[in-house]
Write a protein that holds these residues in place. Structure first.
Motif, PDB file in Angstrom:
ATOM      1  N   SER A 170      -9.382  47.632  30.570  1.00 11.44           N
ATOM      2  CA  SER A 170      -9.251  46.001  30.190  1.00 11.44           C
ATOM      3  C   SER A 170      -8.445  45.554  29.647  1.00 11.44           C
ATOM      4  O   SER A 170      -7.499  47.191  28.488  1.00 11.44           O
ATOM      5  CB  SER A 170     -10.927  46.234  28.900  1.00 11.44           C
ATOM      6  N   ILE A 171      -8.142  44.781  29.459  1.00 10.74           N
ATOM      7  CA  ILE A 171      -6.317  44.419  28.613  1.00 10.74           C
ATOM      8  C   ILE A 171      -6.780  44.482  27.547  1.00 10.74           C
ATOM      9  O   ILE A 171      -5.559  44.681  26.677  1.00 10.74           O
ATOM     10  CB  ILE A 171      -6.738  42.470  29.097  1.00 10.74           C
ATOM     11  N   GLU A 172      -7.583  44.296  26.743  1.00  7.13           N
ATOM     12  CA  GLU A 172      -7.981  44.910  24.987  1.00  7.13           C
ATOM     13  C   GLU A 172      -7.127  46.397  24.970  1.00  7.13           C
ATOM     14  O   GLU A 172      -6.889  46.639  23.481  1.00  7.13           O
ATOM     15  CB  GLU A 172      -9.533  45.082  25.439  1.00  7.13           C
ATOM     16  N   LEU A 173      -7.117  47.022  25.738  1.00  8.42           N
ATOM     17  CA  LEU A 173      -6.381  48.590  26.224  1.00  8.42           C
ATOM     18  C   LEU A 173      -4.900  48.092  26.086  1.00  8.42           C
ATOM     19  O   LEU A 173      -3.954  48.874  25.411  1.00  8.42           O
ATOM     20  CB  LEU A 173      -6.889  49.468  26.714  1.00  8.42           C
ATOM     21  N   SER A 207      -4.724  40.603  33.040  1.00  7.05           N
ATOM     22  CA  SER A 207      -3.868  41.083  32.786  1.00  7.05           C
ATOM     23  C   SER A 207      -2.468  40.541  32.835  1.00  7.05           C
ATOM     24  O   SER A 207      -1.967  39.673  31.978  1.00  7.05           O
ATOM     25  CB  SER A 207      -3.469  42.831  32.429  1.00  7.05           C
ATOM     26  N   ALA A 208      -2.659  40.133  34.194  1.00  5.59           N
ATOM     27  CA  ALA A 208      -1.995  39.241  35.048  1.00  5.59           C
ATOM     28  C   ALA A 208      -1.842  37.782  34.582  1.00  5.59           C
ATOM     29  O   ALA A 208      -0.853  37.383  33.870  1.00  5.59           O
ATOM     30  CB  ALA A 208      -1.841  39.162  36.278  1.00  5.59           C
ATOM     31  N   ARG A 209      -3.043  37.305  33.955  1.00  2.00           N
ATOM     32  CA  ARG A 209      -3.420  35.984  33.748  1.00  2.00           C
ATOM     33  C   ARG A 209      -2.898  36.407  32.654  1.00  2.00           C
ATOM     34  O   ARG A 209      -2.156  34.822  32.063  1.00  2.00           O
ATOM     35  CB  ARG A 209      -4.353  35.386  34.131  1.00  2.00           C
ATOM     36  N   PHE A 210      -3.561  36.712  31.267  1.00  2.00           N
ATOM     37  CA  PHE A 210      -3.304  36.657  30.313  1.00  2.00           C
ATOM     38  C   PHE A 210      -2.254  36.759  29.733  1.00  2.00           C
ATOM     39  O   PHE A 210      -1.901  36.340  28.582  1.00  2.00           O
ATOM     40  CB  PHE A 210      -4.239  37.776  29.539  1.00  2.00           C
ATOM     41  N   LEU A 211      -1.231  38.250  30.336  1.00  2.00           N
ATOM     42  CA  LEU A 211       0.057  37.699  29.668  1.00  2.00           C
ATOM     43  C   LEU A 211       1.249  37.402  30.405  1.00  2.00           C
ATOM     44  O   LEU A 211       2.235  37.508  29.479  1.00  2.00           O
ATOM     45  CB  LEU A 211       0.234  39.602  29.866  1.00  2.00           C
TER      46      LEU A 211
END
Ligand code: GDG
Length: 729
Positions: A170-173, A207-211
């Motif tokens: 998950s993105i949180e990690l 992650s690609a979207r968020f980062l």
């Protein structure tokens, strides 16, 4: 297709030097053995580390290379020190724990990251040496996440696939990694990025979207100018190899031998590499509890615990080994009798046939990883159950659990769950065992490792085709030159430009997307050109457009075509008369969705209501958007309204009002020999459809559109408009 270049950290062949003699042995591991038949049929070359130190290897490089070539392998030489840093440290103590949801075990060291980068570069160099036009490259696993982009930078238009064998967290990690964007960009260098499950693929896309701000649709993601595909390919096993081996006379003999040792005792089996992700300690604890609670099974069953040594140079693994030793000792000491040892503990790798014999003899397989990308042992056990019985107990946190719904799935942190599953397994009727087994076996037989690999390669080649089709539509150098030339030669030009996402990137709040000076200057000079009619066709309200653009010599269209303000005038006029009474009925509905979706809000314009969810969790936002559209459907037809889904917005407005209708106002009045429409979302499709076939329309982003061309980002639009300007001066 040319050759297939398989790339993994280790080669399927390991080179040793013993008493001055070179020795070549098959490497252990599911990937190499599982794919051996596949990769022979493909004219493939396998590229990886052969396990020998660079210094030793380079001295006899030619010998090694020649011998390996007969096995279709090509060596990448790394020194033991490099391997210790890159594999022993970065791979084993940063990526591995973090990606398996053990952030407390992860360490972050700049020097081991640099070693990881260097090792990836060494792999890249080796591949560049052997790559030929037409070859397809398939990179495997977390050791080589930077490699796809490195290859793309060095080779002319290569076809690259990447498969991750462990979970993508998950993105949180994932966001905890200092080098997260470099790793994302590295993987996105591939045309196809594969994972074992959709869950992992979803985490990657998030992650690609968020980062990086890369949007995706249906597993297609655009990174810069390129489209990559992300998909799930649950890895299978070489099913027939297990099923056939299980019926061999040699294996029969081994099973008989096991029968002599175990007599009529029931056998529970687990097989893992030594690793804290495999849940070995929790399993032992639950087994101890099972014996406490079920005295009737004492002396009547044996738990065979096979642990294969792994990463023993990492201290955490050495500690785990000690803890397992102690726990096995404690349980055997507590429950064992003179003639009975509850746990048979084997700490070494066992030969393939013996492994299959154990799979065949064990009535129950107890596979309880805390996290596991897939877990092939679970599948191998099922394939070896040629007598139509046997029960698989499997953690729900193993990737394999997604496919093996007929197994008894457990939560590894719940001792009671494991104890109950063991009781259920030992008491399950033969008929139920056979039924569950048959369903799972059928699935595994069909989607075996061969199918998995073929599926991946076909999708990869398909992706390349898709990109080629897309490539035709991307505004390339030639079309761009033609556009600029037509512009220059034209006497009357109409430029229909959207604002958000077209001239500026999206801001999280609409009021924050203030036009930068560059955009204002550009619009000013385009608008000042006597041959030009510039129309800014926006979804925004009149107030915002007035505040930012009223001084410019351009025409403004607000609220997607409700209002227009011709150049040089002070008043807004309505394109056609509209009412807004419907808002009283619709607003409360949108407000409920705003309350239920954190980060979203309702924006009110004169003749439309917009529910914006750009700042919400993208999955939740999309789910709620679907619900909202369905909710509004019945209502809007009665009220003569239309519901539009734009980029992270749902907009309700009067039917028949759109940007296309506004564009027609200019198109019908002027005699333009050059028309250019540029936009980024659904609402701009009406403009694209309204302009004459022979004219120019460009959509930002690489999604499908009625526009003639796609362009990847708003910054490229600005560059194009600047180019028009430059040529004019
Ligand atoms: C990674 C991911 C993912 C084990 N002991 C012996 C032996 N093995 C073989 C098994 C199996 C392989 O090793 C282990 O594969 P797993 O899938 O269980 O686990 P990892 O090694 O952690 O593999 C995992 C996998 O990659 C593939 O993508 O499923 O999630 O962590 O094939 O049979 N083989 C022999 N003797 C042993 O003692 N001969």
């Amino acid at each position: 297709m040319g050759r297939l270049l398989m790339v993994s950290n280790r080669l399927p062949v390991t080179v040793h030097r013993r008493r001055g003699q070179l020795q070549f042995e098959p490497s252990t591991g599911g990937l190499a053995t599982g794919l051996s038949s596949f990769y022979r049929s493909y004219n493939a070359l396998w590229i990886g580390w052969p396990g020998i130190d660079r210094k030793e290897g380079m001295a006899i490089k030619d010998d090694i290379q020649q011998k390996l070539l007969t096995e279709n392998c090509y060596p990448v030489f790394l020194s033991q020190k490099e391997v210790d840093e890159y594999y022993g440290k970065f791979c084993s103590t940063t990526i591995w724990p973090l990606f398996h949801y053990f952030p407390q075990y992860a360490s972050y060291s700049e020097s081991s990251w640099q070693a990881y980068e260097r090792a990836n570069r060494t792999f890249c160099d080796a591949i560049v040496e052997v790559w030929e036009q037409g070859d397809t490259i398939w990179v495997h696993d977390f050791h080589l996440m930077l490699l796809p982009q490195m290859l793309r930078d060095r080779l002319p238009d290569p076809t690259i696939g990447f498969f991750l064998h462990i979970p993508f967290p998950s993105i949180e990690l994932f966001r905890l990694l200092p080098w997260r964007t470099a790793l994302m960009n590295g993987m996105l260098g591939a045309d196809l990025i594969g994972f074992h499950t959709w869950e992992y693929a979803g985490h990657f896309l998030a992650s690609a979207r968020f980062l990086l701000g890369y949007d995706s649709w249906m597993g297609k993601i655009t990174a810069g100018d390129r489209l990559s595909r992300v998909d799930a390919f649950p890895m299978g096993i070489d099913y027939e190899r297990f099923a056939e081996t299980a019926t061999k006379p040699e294996v029969d003999k081994e099973v008989e031998k096991l029968n002599r040792s175990f007599r009529d005792r029931r056998v529970i089996l687990s097989v893992d590499r030594l690793d804290y992700t495999k849940g070995i300690l929790r399993r032992l604890e639950a087994f101890g509890l099972f014996l406490d609670r079920n005295p009737q099974y004492r002396e009547r069953l044996t738990f065979v615990l096979v642990v294969v040594p792994s990463r023993t140079m990492v201290s955490r693994y050495a500690l785990l080994k000690r803890q397992i030793d102690e726990m096995v000792g404690a349980i055997n000491g507590k429950h064992g009798t003179i003639g009975w040892t509850p746990i048979w503990y084997i700490y070494r790798s066992i030969p393939f046939q013996s492994l299959v014999a154990l799979y065949r003899r064990a009535e129950v397989a107890l596979i309880t990883p805390v996290r596991d990308g897939m877990n092939l042992v679970a599948k191998e056990y099922l394939a070896s159950r040629v007598d139509d019985n046997g029960v698989l107990i499997l953690s729900e946190t193993a990737g394999a659990a997604k496919e093996l719904g007929e197994a008894l799935t457990i939560n590894v942190n719940n001792d009671d769950d494991i104890v109950t599953a063991l009781q259920d397994a030992l008491e399950m009727s033969d008929a139920e065992q056979a039924e569950r087994l048959r369903i799972m076996q059928r699935r595994l037989r069909r989607y075996n490792v061969q199918r998995w690999a073929e599926d991946f390669i076909h999708t990869l080649l398909d992706t390349h085709k898709l990109q080629e089709e897309m490539g035709v539509r991307i505004l390339g150098a030639q079309a761009r030159r033609k556009l600029v030339k037509t512009y220059q030669q034209a006497q009357r030009r109409l430029l229909l430009l959207d604002y958000d996402g077209t001239l500026v990137s999206f801001a999280s709040r609409p009021s924050r997307a203030i036009p930068p000076q560059e955009v204002l200057d550009l619009l000013y000079s385009l608008g000042s050109e006597p041959a030009n009619e510039v129309v800014l066709t926006s979804g925004r309200d009149r107030g915002s457009l007035d505040g930012w653009f009223s001084e410019l010599p351009i025409n403004l269209v607000a609220e997607h075509g409700v209002w227009l303000k011709p150049r040089g005038r002070n008043e807004w006029e309505m394109i056609e008369p509209l009412t807004a009474e419907w808002k009283e009925e619709v607003r409360p509905i949108l407000e409920v969705y705003a309350d239920r979706t954190p980060g979203s809000f309702v924006e009110e314009k004169d003749f439309s209501l917009v529910w914006q969810y750009r700042r919400s969790d993208s999955r939740l936002g999309e789910l709620r958007a679907r619900e909202l559209v369905a909710h509004l459907e019945g209502l809007t037809t009665n009220l003569n309204l239309q519901v539009l889904e734009g980029s992270k917005v749902v907009e309700v407005k009067n039917a028949g009002v759109n940007k296309g209708r506004a564009a027609l106002k200019w198109l019908s009045e002027g005699n333009y020999d050059f028309v250019l429409a540029v936009g980024d979302d659904w609402t701009d499709e009406d403009t694209f459809n309204a302009i004459p076939e022979a004219q120019w329309s460009i959509k930002i982003g690489l999604s499908s559109t009625g526009a003639k061309y796609n362009i990847s980002s708003h910054s490229k639009v600005l560059a194009l408009l600047h180019e028009l300007q430059t040529h004019e001066e």
